[in-house]
Scaffold this motif. Structure first.
Motif, PDB file in Angstrom:
ATOM      1  N   GLY A 198       0.798  -1.213   0.000  1.00 20.17           N
ATOM      2  CA  GLY A 198       0.000   0.000   0.000  1.00 20.17           C
ATOM      3  C   GLY A 198       0.834   1.268   0.000  1.00 20.17           C
ATOM      4  O   GLY A 198       0.298   2.375  -0.090  1.00 20.17           O
ATOM      5  N   MET A 199       2.150   1.120   0.092  1.00 17.05           N
ATOM      6  CA  MET A 199       3.049   2.279   0.110  1.00 17.05           C
ATOM      7  C   MET A 199       3.097   2.927  -1.267  1.00 17.05           C
ATOM      8  O   MET A 199       3.164   2.252  -2.297  1.00 17.05           O
ATOM      9  N   LYS A 200       3.067   4.247  -1.305  1.00 17.56           N
ATOM     10  CA  LYS A 200       3.115   4.983  -2.564  1.00 17.56           C
ATOM     11  C   LYS A 200       4.549   5.017  -3.108  1.00 17.56           C
ATOM     12  O   LYS A 200       5.517   4.937  -2.351  1.00 17.56           O
ATOM     13  N   LYS A 201       4.654   5.178  -4.422  1.00 20.75           N
ATOM     14  CA  LYS A 201       5.971   5.231  -5.055  1.00 20.75           C
ATOM     15  C   LYS A 201       6.838   6.341  -4.469  1.00 20.75           C
ATOM     16  O   LYS A 201       8.036   6.152  -4.230  1.00 20.75           O
ATOM     17  N   ALA A 202       6.202   7.524  -4.262  1.00 20.53           N
ATOM     18  CA  ALA A 202       6.968   8.659  -3.749  1.00 20.53           C
ATOM     19  C   ALA A 202       7.577   8.335  -2.386  1.00 20.53           C
ATOM     20  O   ALA A 202       8.714   8.714  -2.090  1.00 20.53           O
ATOM     21  N   ALA A 203       6.841   7.610  -1.545  1.00 19.21           N
ATOM     22  CA  ALA A 203       7.343   7.240  -0.224  1.00 19.21           C
ATOM     23  C   ALA A 203       8.485   6.232  -0.347  1.00 19.21           C
ATOM     24  O   ALA A 203       9.447   6.265   0.428  1.00 19.21           O
ATOM     25  N   VAL A 204       8.383   5.329  -1.331  1.00 18.34           N
ATOM     26  CA  VAL A 204       9.444   4.349  -1.559  1.00 18.34           C
ATOM     27  C   VAL A 204      10.720   5.054  -2.000  1.00 18.34           C
ATOM     28  O   VAL A 204      11.819   4.742  -1.514  1.00 18.34           O
ATOM     29  N   VAL A 205      10.591   6.018  -2.891  1.00 20.21           N
ATOM     30  CA  VAL A 205      11.766   6.767  -3.359  1.00 20.21           C
ATOM     31  C   VAL A 205      12.396   7.535  -2.206  1.00 20.21           C
ATOM     32  O   VAL A 205      13.632   7.608  -2.086  1.00 20.21           O
ATOM     33  N   ALA A 206      11.550   8.108  -1.333  1.00 19.20           N
ATOM     34  CA  ALA A 206      12.075   8.853  -0.188  1.00 19.20           C
ATOM     35  C   ALA A 206      12.888   7.947   0.734  1.00 19.20           C
ATOM     36  O   ALA A 206      13.868   8.379   1.338  1.00 19.20           O
ATOM     37  N   LEU A 207      12.484   6.679   0.828  1.00 17.55           N
ATOM     38  CA  LEU A 207      13.183   5.736   1.701  1.00 17.55           C
ATOM     39  C   LEU A 207      14.366   5.074   1.028  1.00 17.55           C
ATOM     40  O   LEU A 207      15.441   4.954   1.617  1.00 17.55           O
ATOM     41  N   MET A 208      14.178   4.666  -0.228  1.00 16.09           N
ATOM     42  CA  MET A 208      15.163   3.827  -0.910  1.00 16.09           C
ATOM     43  C   MET A 208      15.958   4.549  -1.982  1.00 16.09           C
ATOM     44  O   MET A 208      16.984   4.049  -2.432  1.00 16.09           O
ATOM     45  N   GLY A 209      15.485   5.712  -2.404  1.00 15.96           N
ATOM     46  CA  GLY A 209      16.118   6.360  -3.535  1.00 15.96           C
ATOM     47  C   GLY A 209      15.575   5.824  -4.843  1.00 15.96           C
ATOM     48  O   GLY A 209      14.666   4.975  -4.869  1.00 15.96           O
ATOM     49  N   SER A 210      16.119   6.299  -5.951  1.00 12.86           N
ATOM     50  CA  SER A 210      15.662   5.843  -7.264  1.00 12.86           C
ATOM     51  C   SER A 210      16.135   4.419  -7.530  1.00 12.86           C
ATOM     52  O   SER A 210      17.236   4.045  -7.124  1.00 12.86           O
ATOM     53  N   PRO A 211      15.314   3.617  -8.189  1.00 11.12           N
ATOM     54  CA  PRO A 211      15.701   2.226  -8.463  1.00 11.12           C
ATOM     55  C   PRO A 211      16.818   2.129  -9.491  1.00 11.12           C
ATOM     56  O   PRO A 211      17.041   3.051 -10.289  1.00 11.12           O
TER      57      PRO A 211
END
Length: 318
Positions: free
Chosen positions: A229-242
């Motif tokens: 359910g996590m949004k892409k923007a939140a994933v980028v904030a945590l992990m950076g760009s893939p």
């Protein structure tokens, strides 16, 4: 004649008695330390060692620690000896401590750091420290711009697929060891720091970055904070760009990896901008067939497989 001789000896001994006792007392008094410490109120942080000597004179004892120097002064009194400890960083007074020692006979100089003396912590003046020394202020979440203000530009930087590392180093005085700090950033935010030592016998400290007791950052460890359910923007904030993205039907797949010998990878699956599944997989050296390219070259190799949930989603979409 015999009685006269005895009388003379008795008179000599009697007359010498006070002289001998007086000499003993005078010698004993010389072992005491008398120093007027009443002017110590003038000792304020920021004054030099020369200023201190002009006020209190030469210290009874000096000591050197990792990043500061200590001067001790004392004054012998009848029941309670008085003491003051002064702490200098690069020749400038940073802190002082008054303490006392009770009920000990003899010179106060023999009992320095006893009584209610306490070892100090964090002896420094911030404006005296080199940028390298200020690394303790760097906490997780700090922006790169703030790191630059505190530490200055790094000696070396590495831009990987999903995180960035900045390296700092300096020679340790009178030693072959160099001091190193490496900082890992994701999306411009500090996520981890590492302090280590390396041998500088050959080359400059910059030549020996990531040697010694350095350990690769486990940046993929932040994937533990991912949830369905996590949004892409939140994933980028945590992990950076893939490191890599691709589409399969309505599923978007993101891949992250670490450039270390363990070959850790993670795949994230999004549907309509929402994380629906994740997969950890490994690509070993054997899987890479000896290749030493960036980890992004070996995505979806090793024990990678498409998760059952993603297969079901794609099948239901048809």
């Amino acid at each position: 004649m015999k009685y006269i001789s005895l009388l003379l000896i008795s008179l000599i001994l009697t007359s010498c008695g006070p002289f001998l006792v007086g000499s003993y007392i005078k010698s004993e008094q010389r072992s005491f330390t008398k120093k007027d410490l009443s002017s110590a109120y003038q000792l304020t942080p920021g004054i030099t060692k020369t200023d201190v000597e002009n006020i209190l004179g030469v210290p009874e004892r000096t000591e050197f620690n990792n990043n500061y120097e200590t001067w001790h002064y004392c004054n012998t009194k009848r029941n309670v000896d008085e003491y003051i400890a002064l702490y200098f960083v690069r020749g400038i007074l940073a802190q002082k401590q008054f303490y006392t020692v009770r009920g000990i006979y003899g010179s106060c100089s023999d009992n320095i750091k006893k009584g209610n003396y306490r070892e100090p912590k964090n002896i420094f003046l911030a404006n005296q420290l080199e940028s390298f020394d200020m690394s303790f202020t760097l906490n997780k979440g700090v922006d790169k711009s703030e790191v630059l203000k505190i530490m200055g530009p790094p000696i070396k930087s590495e831009l990987l697929k999903n995180y960035e590392i900045w390296h700092y180093c300096r020679y340790a005085s009178n030693s072959k060891n160099g001091n190193y700090i490496s900082l890992a950033f994701i999306s411009g935010k500090l996520v981890e720091k590492q302090i280590y030592n390396a041998n500088n016998s050959f080359g400059s400290c910059a030549d020996n970055i990531k040697t010694g007791d350095y350990r690769d950052f486990d940046v993929l460890g932040y994937a533990n904070g991912l949830y369905s359910g996590m949004k892409k923007a939140a994933v980028v904030a945590l992990m950076g760009s893939p490191a890599k993205t691709e589409f399969s039907g309505k599923i978007e797949e993101w891949h992250y990896c670490n450039n270390d010998i363990f070959g850790d990878y993670i795949a994230l699956y999004f549907q309509d901008d929402v994380l629906v599944e994740k997969l950890n997989y490994m690509v070993t050296i054997d899987d890479k067939k000896g290749g030493i390219d960036n980890c992004s070259k070996f995505i979806k190799k090793g024990n990678y497989r498409v998760p059952d949930k993603i297969i079901q989603i794609n099948f239901s979409e048809k």
